[in-house]
Design an enzyme around this catalytic site. Sequence first.
Site, short mmCIF file in Angstrom:
data_model
loop_
_atom_site.label_atom_id
_atom_site.label_comp_id
_atom_site.label_asym_id
_atom_site.label_seq_id
_atom_site.Cartn_x
_atom_site.Cartn_y
_atom_site.Cartn_z
N HIS A 208 3.52 2.95 -8.88
CA HIS A 208 3.09 1.23 -9.38
C HIS A 208 4.14 1.33 -9.92
O HIS A 208 5.05 -0.47 -9.64
CB HIS A 208 2.04 1.69 -10.20
CG HIS A 208 0.49 2.20 -9.59
ND1 HIS A 208 -0.02 1.71 -8.25
CD2 HIS A 208 -0.55 2.66 -10.51
CE1 HIS A 208 -0.89 1.89 -8.22
NE2 HIS A 208 -1.55 2.90 -9.67
N THR B 181 -10.05 -7.00 -5.93
CA THR B 181 -11.17 -6.92 -7.26
C THR B 181 -11.85 -4.98 -6.62
O THR B 181 -12.50 -4.65 -8.39
CB THR B 181 -12.29 -7.50 -6.21
OG1 THR B 181 -12.74 -7.58 -4.98
CG2 THR B 181 -12.06 -9.25 -6.58
N SER C 209 -8.86 -4.69 5.49
CA SER C 209 -9.14 -4.23 3.46
C SER C 209 -10.19 -5.72 3.05
O SER C 209 -9.62 -5.81 2.00
CB SER C 209 -8.35 -3.58 2.95
OG SER C 209 -8.18 -2.14 3.76
N ASP D 260 0.80 -1.08 0.02
CA ASP D 260 -0.05 -0.20 -0.16
C ASP D 260 0.66 1.44 -0.05
O ASP D 260 2.25 1.47 0.27
CB ASP D 260 -0.49 -0.16 0.86
CG ASP D 260 -2.30 0.88 1.26
OD1 ASP D 260 -2.26 1.08 0.12
OD2 ASP D 260 -2.52 1.39 1.97
N ASN E 243 -9.63 -2.51 -7.10
CA ASN E 243 -9.36 -1.54 -7.92
C ASN E 243 -9.45 -1.91 -9.61
O ASN E 243 -8.61 -0.96 -9.91
CB ASN E 243 -8.14 -2.10 -7.71
CG ASN E 243 -6.79 -1.91 -6.15
OD1 ASN E 243 -5.96 -2.89 -6.23
ND2 ASN E 243 -7.56 -0.95 -5.79
#
Length: 253
Positions: A50, A79, A210, A33, A81
């Site tokens: 990223h 999912t 999460s 994260d 994202n």
Amino acid sequence: MKLRDLVYRLYARRVEGRLDHDAVPKHIGVILDGNRRWAKASGGTTEQGHQAGADKISEMLGWCTETDVEVVTLWMLSTDNLDRPEVELRPLLNIIENTVRGLAADGRWRVHHVGNLDILPARTQTVLKEAEQATHDVDGILVNVAVGYGGRQEIADAVRSLLLEHAEKGTSCEELAEILDIDHIAEHLYTRGQPDPDLVIRTSGEQRLSGFMLWQSAHSEYYFCEVFWPAFRKVDFLRALRDYAARHRRYGT
């Protein structure tokens, strides 16, 4: 070499020297994260964030090899994202695909996909399948790449798979209800046959799962690190292992 870098290396070496390898977690789950926030703080683009996060993965796996970790699960794409704007999602998928190819080509890791393949683009599916096939016989750390992964989705998929299996056997709903236990569901998880994570690390300062490995992490220890994932250092990793080794695991008792 800058003085700060020298001090950091000496400190990391000191922490590693005091690490009890017998108390190292065998399976570590990592919630990668903070890529976007790292990029923003560094004045870079989301894509650069990223990519920096992806570049950190092989380095971290090297630390795991040095400390005798056996299984690592990397949450690379949830999912949720998949609902991001196409202008961000497509470059992110490209980075993930290249990273998975790189892990497979490295030759040190056994790559295994965890997640729902059907919700991913065809090209991403192909990359994940090919990486898994190419590394099937590699005798190294098992690296679970969680792409298109959600904890609730996994449990739903496991139950669906279980029901279909017993339907093919002719088992009635009543008969299944009589025999159903947690092991039946565990046998249909994405990580079936693997040990549950001993330690879950989340970077960026967020203190929540999460939806990460909801079933498997029932008795896991958690370590929340303030640093953004691209800036995660070996000393941060070693601190997590040291913190884990100092805990007394109760497994719910």
